[in-house]
Design a protein around this motif. Structure first.
Motif, PDB file in Angstrom:
ATOM      1  N   LEU A  93       0.867  -1.178   0.000  1.00 59.32           N
ATOM      2  CA  LEU A  93       0.000   0.000   0.000  1.00 59.32           C
ATOM      3  C   LEU A  93       0.900   1.223   0.000  1.00 59.32           C
ATOM      4  CD1 LEU A  93      -2.824   1.337   0.282  1.00 59.32           C
ATOM      5  CD2 LEU A  93      -2.487   1.235   2.763  1.00 59.32           C
ATOM      6  N   ASP A  94       0.649   2.159  -0.914  1.00 59.09           N
ATOM      7  CA  ASP A  94       1.448   3.382  -1.007  1.00 59.09           C
ATOM      8  C   ASP A  94       0.675   4.627  -0.601  1.00 59.09           C
ATOM      9  OD1 ASP A  94       3.794   2.118  -2.210  1.00 59.09           O
ATOM     10  OD2 ASP A  94       2.540   1.888  -3.990  1.00 59.09           O
ATOM     11  N   VAL A  95      -0.636   4.628  -0.842  1.00 55.19           N
ATOM     12  CA  VAL A  95      -1.439   5.830  -0.624  1.00 55.19           C
ATOM     13  C   VAL A  95      -2.769   5.445   0.016  1.00 55.19           C
ATOM     14  CG1 VAL A  95      -2.504   7.873  -1.681  1.00 55.19           C
ATOM     15  CG2 VAL A  95      -0.427   6.872  -2.689  1.00 55.19           C
ATOM     16  N   LEU A  96      -3.147   6.180   1.061  1.00 51.69           N
ATOM     17  CA  LEU A  96      -4.462   6.033   1.674  1.00 51.69           C
ATOM     18  C   LEU A  96      -5.199   7.353   1.545  1.00 51.69           C
ATOM     19  CD1 LEU A  96      -6.623   4.677   3.515  1.00 51.69           C
ATOM     20  CD2 LEU A  96      -5.295   5.531   5.476  1.00 51.69           C
ATOM     21  N   VAL A  97      -6.368   7.316   0.915  1.00 50.57           N
ATOM     22  CA  VAL A  97      -7.232   8.499   0.820  1.00 50.57           C
ATOM     23  C   VAL A  97      -8.453   8.246   1.688  1.00 50.57           C
ATOM     24  CG1 VAL A  97      -8.549  10.032  -0.682  1.00 50.57           C
ATOM     25  CG2 VAL A  97      -6.445   8.962  -1.527  1.00 50.57           C
ATOM     26  N   ASN A  98      -8.533   8.939   2.812  1.00 51.04           N
ATOM     27  CA  ASN A  98      -9.682   8.828   3.709  1.00 51.04           C
ATOM     28  C   ASN A  98     -10.755   9.818   3.253  1.00 51.04           C
ATOM     29  OD1 ASN A  98      -8.885   6.837   5.660  1.00 51.04           O
ATOM     30  ND2 ASN A  98      -7.414   8.305   6.477  1.00 51.04           N
ATOM     31  N   ASN A  99     -11.873   9.278   2.769  1.00 50.50           N
ATOM     32  CA  ASN A  99     -12.890  10.131   2.164  1.00 50.50           C
ATOM     33  C   ASN A  99     -14.303   9.795   2.613  1.00 50.50           C
ATOM     34  OD1 ASN A  99     -14.037  11.828  -0.246  1.00 50.50           O
ATOM     35  ND2 ASN A  99     -14.895   9.776  -0.545  1.00 50.50           N
ATOM     36  N   ALA A 100     -14.529   8.604   3.171  1.00 54.26           N
ATOM     37  CA  ALA A 100     -15.882   8.147   3.479  1.00 54.26           C
ATOM     38  C   ALA A 100     -16.577   9.073   4.474  1.00 54.26           C
ATOM     39  CB  ALA A 100     -15.838   6.731   4.031  1.00 54.26           C
ATOM     40  N   GLY A 101     -17.878   9.266   4.265  1.00 57.29           N
ATOM     41  CA  GLY A 101     -18.631  10.090   5.204  1.00 57.29           C
ATOM     42  C   GLY A 101     -20.083  10.225   4.793  1.00 57.29           C
ATOM     43  N   PHE A 102     -20.897  10.719   5.728  1.00 55.28           N
ATOM     44  CA  PHE A 102     -22.288  11.050   5.430  1.00 55.28           C
ATOM     45  C   PHE A 102     -22.726  12.166   6.376  1.00 55.28           C
ATOM     46  CE2 PHE A 102     -22.584   7.123   8.129  1.00 55.28           C
ATOM     47  CZ  PHE A 102     -23.118   7.710   9.274  1.00 55.28           C
ATOM     48  N   ALA A 150       5.242   6.779   1.314  1.00 56.70           N
ATOM     49  CA  ALA A 150       3.791   6.642   1.400  1.00 56.70           C
ATOM     50  C   ALA A 150       3.107   7.986   1.648  1.00 56.70           C
ATOM     51  CB  ALA A 150       3.419   5.654   2.503  1.00 56.70           C
ATOM     52  N   ARG A 151       1.806   8.014   1.361  1.00 52.91           N
ATOM     53  CA  ARG A 151       1.014   9.228   1.479  1.00 52.91           C
ATOM     54  C   ARG A 151      -0.340   8.923   2.124  1.00 52.91           C
ATOM     55  NH1 ARG A 151       5.316  10.185   0.168  1.00 52.91           N
ATOM     56  NH2 ARG A 151       6.133  11.147  -1.736  1.00 52.91           N
ATOM     57  N   VAL A 152      -0.793   9.864   2.933  1.00 54.13           N
ATOM     58  CA  VAL A 152      -2.167   9.849   3.436  1.00 54.13           C
ATOM     59  C   VAL A 152      -2.798  11.185   3.079  1.00 54.13           C
ATOM     60  CG1 VAL A 152      -3.693   9.678   5.436  1.00 54.13           C
ATOM     61  CG2 VAL A 152      -1.582   8.314   5.356  1.00 54.13           C
ATOM     62  N   ILE A 153      -3.983  11.145   2.491  1.00 53.19           N
ATOM     63  CA  ILE A 153      -4.746  12.355   2.215  1.00 53.19           C
ATOM     64  C   ILE A 153      -6.071  12.227   2.947  1.00 53.19           C
ATOM     65  CG2 ILE A 153      -5.791  13.855   0.491  1.00 53.19           C
ATOM     66  CD1 ILE A 153      -3.170  11.411  -0.676  1.00 53.19           C
ATOM     67  N   ASN A 154      -6.269  13.060   3.957  1.00 49.37           N
ATOM     68  CA  ASN A 154      -7.504  13.068   4.730  1.00 49.37           C
ATOM     69  C   ASN A 154      -8.476  14.094   4.155  1.00 49.37           C
ATOM     70  OD1 ASN A 154      -6.606  11.105   6.549  1.00 49.37           O
ATOM     71  ND2 ASN A 154      -5.630  12.633   7.863  1.00 49.37           N
ATOM     72  N   THR A 155      -9.742  13.933   4.488  1.00 51.22           N
ATOM     73  CA  THR A 155     -10.767  14.834   3.962  1.00 51.22           C
ATOM     74  C   THR A 155     -11.436  15.590   5.099  1.00 51.22           C
ATOM     75  OG1 THR A 155     -11.168  13.294   2.141  1.00 51.22           O
ATOM     76  CG2 THR A 155     -12.807  15.033   2.502  1.00 51.22           C
ATOM     77  N   SER A 156     -11.101  16.861   5.213  1.00 46.09           N
ATOM     78  CA  SER A 156     -11.781  17.749   6.146  1.00 46.09           C
ATOM     79  C   SER A 156     -12.860  18.497   5.373  1.00 46.09           C
ATOM     80  CB  SER A 156     -10.779  18.698   6.802  1.00 46.09           C
ATOM     81  OG  SER A 156     -11.416  19.538   7.747  1.00 46.09           O
ATOM     82  N   SER A 157     -13.142  19.727   5.755  1.00 48.72           N
ATOM     83  CA  SER A 157     -14.198  20.498   5.108  1.00 48.72           C
ATOM     84  C   SER A 157     -14.084  21.946   5.548  1.00 48.72           C
ATOM     85  CB  SER A 157     -15.567  19.943   5.508  1.00 48.72           C
ATOM     86  OG  SER A 157     -16.612  20.822   5.146  1.00 48.72           O
ATOM     87  N   GLY A 158     -14.615  22.841   4.725  1.00 46.76           N
ATOM     88  CA  GLY A 158     -14.730  24.219   5.176  1.00 46.76           C
ATOM     89  C   GLY A 158     -15.544  24.319   6.444  1.00 46.76           C
ATOM     90  N   ALA A 159     -16.489  23.391   6.639  1.00 48.09           N
ATOM     91  CA  ALA A 159     -17.274  23.362   7.863  1.00 48.09           C
ATOM     92  C   ALA A 159     -16.397  23.078   9.080  1.00 48.09           C
ATOM     93  CB  ALA A 159     -18.379  22.318   7.756  1.00 48.09           C
ATOM     94  N   THR A 194       3.947  10.899   4.468  1.00 49.78           N
ATOM     95  CA  THR A 194       3.428  12.253   4.609  1.00 49.78           C
ATOM     96  C   THR A 194       1.924  12.177   4.821  1.00 49.78           C
ATOM     97  OG1 THR A 194       2.949  12.663   2.272  1.00 49.78           O
ATOM     98  CG2 THR A 194       5.202  13.097   3.025  1.00 49.78           C
ATOM     99  N   VAL A 195       1.380  13.152   5.556  1.00 49.09           N
ATOM    100  CA  VAL A 195      -0.055  13.190   5.849  1.00 49.09           C
ATOM    101  C   VAL A 195      -0.550  14.614   5.658  1.00 49.09           C
ATOM    102  CG1 VAL A 195      -1.858  12.634   7.517  1.00 49.09           C
ATOM    103  CG2 VAL A 195       0.319  11.387   7.594  1.00 49.09           C
ATOM    104  N   ASN A 196      -1.484  14.778   4.744  1.00 47.27           N
ATOM    105  CA  ASN A 196      -2.086  16.083   4.473  1.00 47.27           C
ATOM    106  C   ASN A 196      -3.601  15.944   4.460  1.00 47.27           C
ATOM    107  OD1 ASN A 196       0.320  17.936   3.689  1.00 47.27           O
ATOM    108  ND2 ASN A 196       0.685  16.067   2.511  1.00 47.27           N
ATOM    109  N   ALA A 197      -4.292  17.076   4.428  1.00 44.32           N
ATOM    110  CA  ALA A 197      -5.755  17.068   4.377  1.00 44.32           C
ATOM    111  C   ALA A 197      -6.234  18.038   3.315  1.00 44.32           C
ATOM    112  CB  ALA A 197      -6.351  17.440   5.734  1.00 44.32           C
ATOM    113  N   ILE A 198      -7.409  17.750   2.788  1.00 44.88           N
ATOM    114  CA  ILE A 198      -8.063  18.670   1.870  1.00 44.88           C
ATOM    115  C   ILE A 198      -9.394  19.101   2.462  1.00 44.88           C
ATOM    116  CG2 ILE A 198      -6.964  17.679  -0.175  1.00 44.88           C
ATOM    117  CD1 ILE A 198      -9.771  16.366  -0.752  1.00 44.88           C
TER     118      ILE A 198
END
Length: 302
Positions: A93-102, A150-159, A194-198
């Motif tokens: 595994l090289d990249v994890l994109v955490n995006n799931a939500g409701f 490796a990379r992690v991209i997390n998903t935050s929000s303007g909220a 590395t770990v970043n968020a969008i």
């Protein structure tokens, strides 16, 4: 092909932003694990493998390689299985994109404990557990003497960054993701991660009602600023080898706009050199606020 042969796992990848990310990673040469439970917009309903399998078929139609992951990533077993699926299918595994939500939107005084817990579970816990198990995988790889980039991209929000009226649970969870991103970027750096968020803005199942009320659809041939596909190039670049020097940052992405967020920084300060008397504090605070920028407004306020 900036992600050629990189192995990427995307959660919540059956629709919306996650689907757009998975497809763009595939176009850029990545091998993709498509994770999705196939539940409704509010997280209810029985799990269905259909959305994940449809995205896998789309990737295969592009000439790419992908496998579905039906696992609940807000559980220990499901998060561990997500990582295991990547390793079993593609060797690593090289990249994890955490995006799931409701969403379970409601004003605070009407928000139930169950609605609070459900949103915290899918967003915050659903980021923590995949990050934990991916981190363990990369630590083991590094200890075994194998290279890790490796990379992690997390998903935050303007909220989560500015707040959003009627979304106290969602805003709190998304703010928590920023804090988790900062901690993970510091802790996992030693393993080559590395770990970043969008903080994306796009038209998806979660936002379509809001955009339908506030924005007209684009005219034929006009750039659709709210298309989910507009966010994915940033995510894919953050997942590439090129982003090696970027970590612990939060980026807004909307249409053709990318903005790096400054987040909390130390601002104006007064140091008395001794304990303050409560009667003195008001003057000091007013002076500090006069020298500080005004906060940006909460979404939906006033």
């Amino acid at each position: 092909m900036i992600c050629k042969d990189r192995v990427v796992a995307v959660t919540g990848a059956g629709r919306g932003l996650g689907r757009a990310h998975a497809l763009e990673f595939a176009r850029q040469g990545a091998l993709v694990v498509v994770n999705d439970l196939g539940v409704a917009r509010d997280g209810t309903g029985g799990a269905a493998a259909g959305p994940a399998e449809e995205v896998v078929k789309e990737i295969e139609a592009l000439g790419g390689r992908a496998v579905p992951s039906p696992h609940d990533i807000a559980t220990e077993d499901g998060a561990a299985a997500l990582v295991a699926t990547a390793v079993e299918a593609f060797g690593r595994l090289d990249v994890l994109v955490n995006n799931a939500g409701f969403l379970r939107d409601r004003m605070l005084i009407n928000l139930s404990e169950d609605e609070w817990d459900a949103v915290m579970r899918v967003h915050l816990k659903g980021h923590f557990l995949p990050l934990k198990h991916a981190g363990r995988h990369w630590r083991a790889e590094r200890k075994a003497g194998r290279p890790v980039d490796a990379r992690v991209i997390n998903t935050s929000s303007g909220a989560g960054l500015l707040g959003s009226v009627g979304q106290g649970n969602y805003s709190a969870a998304k703010a928590g993701i920023v804090g988790l991103t900062l901690v993970a970027s510091a802790e996992l750096a030693r393993y080559g991660v590395t770990v970043n968020a969008i903080a994306p803005a796009a038209r998806t199942r979660m936002t379509e009602e809001v955009f339908a009320q506030t924005m007209a659809p684009p005219a034929e041939g006009e750039f659709d600023t709210m298309a989910p596909e507009n966010v994915s190039p940033l995510v894919v670049w953050l997942g590439s080898a090129e982003s090696r020097a970027v970590t612990g940052r939060v980026f807004e992405a909307e249409g053709g706009r990318i903005c790096v967020m400054n987040a909390f920084r130390h601002g104006p300060m007064i140091d008395k050199g001794a304990r303050w008397d409560p009667a003195e504090v008001g003057t000091a605070v007013r002076d500090l606020l006069a020298r500080a920028p005004d906060p940006e407004p909460v979404f939906g306020a006033g």
